[in-house]
Write an enzyme that holds these catalytic residues in place. Sequence first.
Site, PDB file in Angstrom:
ATOM      1  N   ASP A  55      27.782 -22.578 -99.383  1.00  0.00           N
ATOM      2  CA  ASP A  55      26.815 -21.341 -99.272  1.00  0.00           C
ATOM      3  C   ASP A  55      25.523 -21.694 -98.933  1.00  0.00           C
ATOM      4  O   ASP A  55      24.690 -22.266 -99.765  1.00  0.00           O
ATOM      5  CB  ASP A  55      26.835 -20.578-100.769  1.00  0.00           C
ATOM      6  CG  ASP A  55      28.115 -19.766-100.832  1.00  0.00           C
ATOM      7  OD1 ASP A  55      29.066 -19.831-100.437  1.00  0.00           O
ATOM      8  OD2 ASP A  55      27.674 -18.767-101.688  1.00  0.00           O
ATOM      9  N   LYS A 117      26.587 -14.024 -95.868  1.00  0.00           N
ATOM     10  CA  LYS A 117      26.397 -13.296 -97.097  1.00  0.00           C
ATOM     11  C   LYS A 117      25.112 -12.724 -97.393  1.00  0.00           C
ATOM     12  O   LYS A 117      24.034 -13.133 -96.705  1.00  0.00           O
ATOM     13  CB  LYS A 117      26.339 -14.728 -98.345  1.00  0.00           C
ATOM     14  CG  LYS A 117      26.368 -14.495 -99.487  1.00  0.00           C
ATOM     15  CD  LYS A 117      26.510 -15.685-100.326  1.00  0.00           C
ATOM     16  CE  LYS A 117      26.017 -15.678-101.604  1.00  0.00           C
ATOM     17  NZ  LYS A 117      26.034 -16.638-102.452  1.00  0.00           N
ATOM     18  N   LYS A 146      30.198 -11.514 -97.519  1.00  0.00           N
ATOM     19  CA  LYS A 146      29.880 -11.620 -98.877  1.00  0.00           C
ATOM     20  C   LYS A 146      28.919 -10.823 -99.065  1.00  0.00           C
ATOM     21  O   LYS A 146      27.758 -11.330 -98.963  1.00  0.00           O
ATOM     22  CB  LYS A 146      29.944 -13.249 -99.093  1.00  0.00           C
ATOM     23  CG  LYS A 146      29.927 -13.381-100.747  1.00  0.00           C
ATOM     24  CD  LYS A 146      30.035 -14.818-101.172  1.00  0.00           C
ATOM     25  CE  LYS A 146      29.767 -14.997-102.875  1.00  0.00           C
ATOM     26  NZ  LYS A 146      29.863 -16.315-103.190  1.00  0.00           N
TER      27      LYS A 146
END
Length: 170
Positions: A55, A117, A146
């Site tokens: 991430d 994300k 996400k």
Amino acid sequence: SVCVNPANISYAKECLEGSDVLVCTVIGFPLGANTKEVKALETMDAINNGADEIDMVINVGKAKEGDFDYIENEIKMVVAASAGKTTKVIIETCYLTREEIKLACKACEKAKVDFIKTSSGYGTGGANVEDVLYIKECTKGNIAIKASGGIRTQAQAEELIRAGATRIGT
């Protein structure tokens, strides 16, 4: 997956041995202000220590400057360094205008990331339905989303899933 700081990857991997739970780590976290070279090196180190997922936080300052070539290049460097592992790019929607979100999504698309994300959870705002819907619109549903940051209830998570999130970070 369970997301841990880079220093804890090996330990998390050891603790989860024999389970189906993957180890995720963060790159350039939480501010995204590291250079793209440092992010690539950090990614290689994370993979070497056993990370299954990455991430990364974009350089929000460069996004605010309108330097989306830089953003695209840093994402491409992290994707290349991730050695085929799942890569999620945190764009920090709370700091970006709609146009900047759109350009960040395009950079993610060009870099061939697995997920966009919404948030690191450290910004001034987290995941919300409007941002998830907008990311889905910008990517035409071609990149998974996400939703992350500030998700506190099942109802909130379900609302984000209905809007298009395929993963929840909480």
